[in-house]
Design an enzyme around this catalytic site. Sequence first.
Site, short mmCIF file in Angstrom:
data_model
loop_
_atom_site.label_atom_id
_atom_site.label_comp_id
_atom_site.label_asym_id
_atom_site.label_seq_id
_atom_site.Cartn_x
_atom_site.Cartn_y
_atom_site.Cartn_z
N HIS A 105 3.81 -4.61 9.08
CA HIS A 105 3.71 -4.51 10.54
C HIS A 105 2.38 -5.04 11.08
O HIS A 105 2.15 -4.98 12.28
CB HIS A 105 3.88 -3.04 10.96
CG HIS A 105 4.99 -2.35 10.23
ND1 HIS A 105 6.30 -2.75 10.31
CD2 HIS A 105 4.99 -1.30 9.35
CE1 HIS A 105 7.05 -1.97 9.54
NE2 HIS A 105 6.28 -1.10 8.94
N TYR A 112 11.08 8.76 1.69
CA TYR A 112 11.09 7.68 0.69
C TYR A 112 11.81 8.03 -0.61
O TYR A 112 11.93 7.18 -1.50
CB TYR A 112 9.64 7.25 0.39
CG TYR A 112 8.92 6.71 1.61
CD1 TYR A 112 9.38 5.56 2.24
CD2 TYR A 112 7.81 7.35 2.14
CE1 TYR A 112 8.74 5.06 3.38
CE2 TYR A 112 7.15 6.86 3.27
CZ TYR A 112 7.63 5.71 3.88
OH TYR A 112 7.01 5.22 5.00
N GLU A 143 12.71 -9.33 2.11
CA GLU A 143 11.95 -8.17 2.59
C GLU A 143 12.75 -6.91 2.25
O GLU A 143 13.94 -6.83 2.53
CB GLU A 143 11.76 -8.30 4.10
CG GLU A 143 11.06 -7.13 4.75
CD GLU A 143 11.01 -7.25 6.29
OE1 GLU A 143 11.79 -8.05 6.86
OE2 GLU A 143 10.20 -6.55 6.90
N SER A 171 12.95 2.98 3.68
CA SER A 171 13.41 3.58 4.93
C SER A 171 13.89 2.46 5.86
O SER A 171 13.74 1.28 5.54
CB SER A 171 12.25 4.34 5.59
OG SER A 171 11.23 3.43 6.00
N ARG A 229 5.21 10.91 -2.34
CA ARG A 229 4.82 10.58 -0.97
C ARG A 229 6.01 10.79 -0.02
O ARG A 229 7.03 10.12 -0.15
CB ARG A 229 4.43 9.10 -0.95
CG ARG A 229 4.20 8.55 0.41
CD ARG A 229 4.19 7.02 0.39
NE ARG A 229 3.92 6.54 1.72
CZ ARG A 229 4.18 5.32 2.14
NH1 ARG A 229 4.71 4.43 1.32
NH2 ARG A 229 3.92 4.96 3.37
N ASN A 263 8.20 -5.52 -0.71
CA ASN A 263 8.04 -4.35 0.16
C ASN A 263 6.55 -4.28 0.46
O ASN A 263 5.76 -3.79 -0.35
CB ASN A 263 8.51 -3.06 -0.51
CG ASN A 263 8.42 -1.87 0.45
OD1 ASN A 263 7.81 -1.97 1.52
ND2 ASN A 263 9.01 -0.74 0.06
N ASP A 300 1.84 -15.95 6.74
CA ASP A 300 1.39 -17.31 6.39
C ASP A 300 1.62 -17.60 4.91
O ASP A 300 2.00 -18.72 4.54
CB ASP A 300 -0.10 -17.48 6.72
CG ASP A 300 -0.34 -17.66 8.21
OD1 ASP A 300 0.63 -17.82 8.97
OD2 ASP A 300 -1.52 -17.62 8.61
N PRO A 323 0.80 -1.22 0.00
CA PRO A 323 0.00 0.00 0.00
C PRO A 323 0.83 1.28 0.00
O PRO A 323 1.87 1.36 0.66
CB PRO A 323 -0.81 -0.11 1.30
CG PRO A 323 -0.08 -1.09 2.14
CD PRO A 323 0.56 -2.05 1.19
N ASN A 324 0.33 2.23 -0.75
CA ASN A 324 0.87 3.60 -0.85
C ASN A 324 2.15 3.70 -1.66
O ASN A 324 2.64 4.80 -1.91
CB ASN A 324 1.06 4.23 0.54
CG ASN A 324 -0.24 4.30 1.31
OD1 ASN A 324 -1.22 4.86 0.81
ND2 ASN A 324 -0.30 3.70 2.49
N ALA A 336 2.94 -0.83 4.90
CA ALA A 336 2.43 -0.91 6.27
C ALA A 336 1.94 -2.32 6.64
O ALA A 336 1.91 -2.67 7.83
CB ALA A 336 1.31 0.10 6.46
N HIS A 367 12.70 -2.54 2.36
CA HIS A 367 12.10 -1.25 2.75
C HIS A 367 13.02 -0.12 2.29
O HIS A 367 14.24 -0.23 2.40
CB HIS A 367 11.94 -1.15 4.27
CG HIS A 367 11.04 -2.21 4.82
ND1 HIS A 367 9.67 -2.18 4.64
CD2 HIS A 367 11.31 -3.33 5.52
CE1 HIS A 367 9.15 -3.26 5.21
NE2 HIS A 367 10.11 -3.97 5.73
N ARG A 424 12.37 4.40 13.19
CA ARG A 424 11.12 5.16 13.14
C ARG A 424 10.20 4.77 14.31
O ARG A 424 10.67 4.26 15.31
CB ARG A 424 10.48 4.94 11.76
CG ARG A 424 11.43 5.38 10.62
CD ARG A 424 10.83 5.16 9.26
NE ARG A 424 9.63 5.96 9.08
CZ ARG A 424 8.75 5.77 8.08
NH1 ARG A 424 8.97 4.81 7.20
NH2 ARG A 424 7.69 6.53 7.98
C1 DQA Z 1 8.10 1.04 4.04
C2 DQA Z 1 8.14 1.19 5.57
C3 DQA Z 1 6.77 0.95 6.18
O1 DQA Z 1 6.84 1.13 7.59
C4 DQA Z 1 5.77 1.93 5.63
O2 DQA Z 1 4.49 1.65 6.13
C5 DQA Z 1 5.75 1.96 4.14
C6 DQA Z 1 7.03 1.92 3.43
C7 DQA Z 1 9.43 1.41 3.39
O3 DQA Z 1 9.64 1.04 2.24
O4 DQA Z 1 10.26 2.09 4.00
O5 DQA Z 1 4.71 2.10 3.51
O6 DQA Z 1 7.82 -0.32 3.73
#
Ligand code: DQA
Length: 145
Positions: free
Chosen positions: A83, A25, A101, A105, A20, A77, A90, A12-13, A80, A103, A110
């Site tokens: 978390h 980011y 995984e 950031s 953003r 990635n 699963d 998401p996002n 959110a 990210h 954080r």
């Molecule tokens: C993220 C870190 C996550 O905590 C956050 O919710 C994101 C982006 C990152 O790429 O740093 O949406 O996955």
Amino acid sequence: MTQKLVYVLNGPNLNRLGRREPEIYGTQTLDDIGAMLAERGQALGMAITMHQSNHEGALVDWLHEAQDAGAHAVLLNAGAYTHTSVALLDAIRAISVPVIEVHLSNPHTREAFRHTSWVGMAAKGTIAGFGAHGYLLALEAAAQF
Ligand code: DQA
């Protein structure tokens, strides 16, 4: 030479990357990252299939699809959902394709709620804090197995 298939899944996002919170980011868009990965993938003998969704279940479906398609690795990635999502944990456990995984950031520097990663509990490894370059680092790592 047969190319190794790598799925790159974004949660998401991440469709808003570039606009953003650029101070966190960066200014590169997801399309920029896709282009970078495709170019590096070509040099490494890897074909990239990249997806983004704001919906948790779509990410679960693509993890299953990666297995069915015989993917060599998944870069994930989960945004959110990292978390919050037991369903993603699963799904990673339900497939045998190694998941890295990623990210942009570093969640550990954080808010406390970002310090838990359900994805990380099942991932082969994690790359965080290097911005868009982290996706390339993850691809390089996947090229080694
Ligand atoms: C993220 C870190 C996550 O905590 C956050 O919710 C994101 C982006 C990152 O790429 O740093 O949406 O996955």
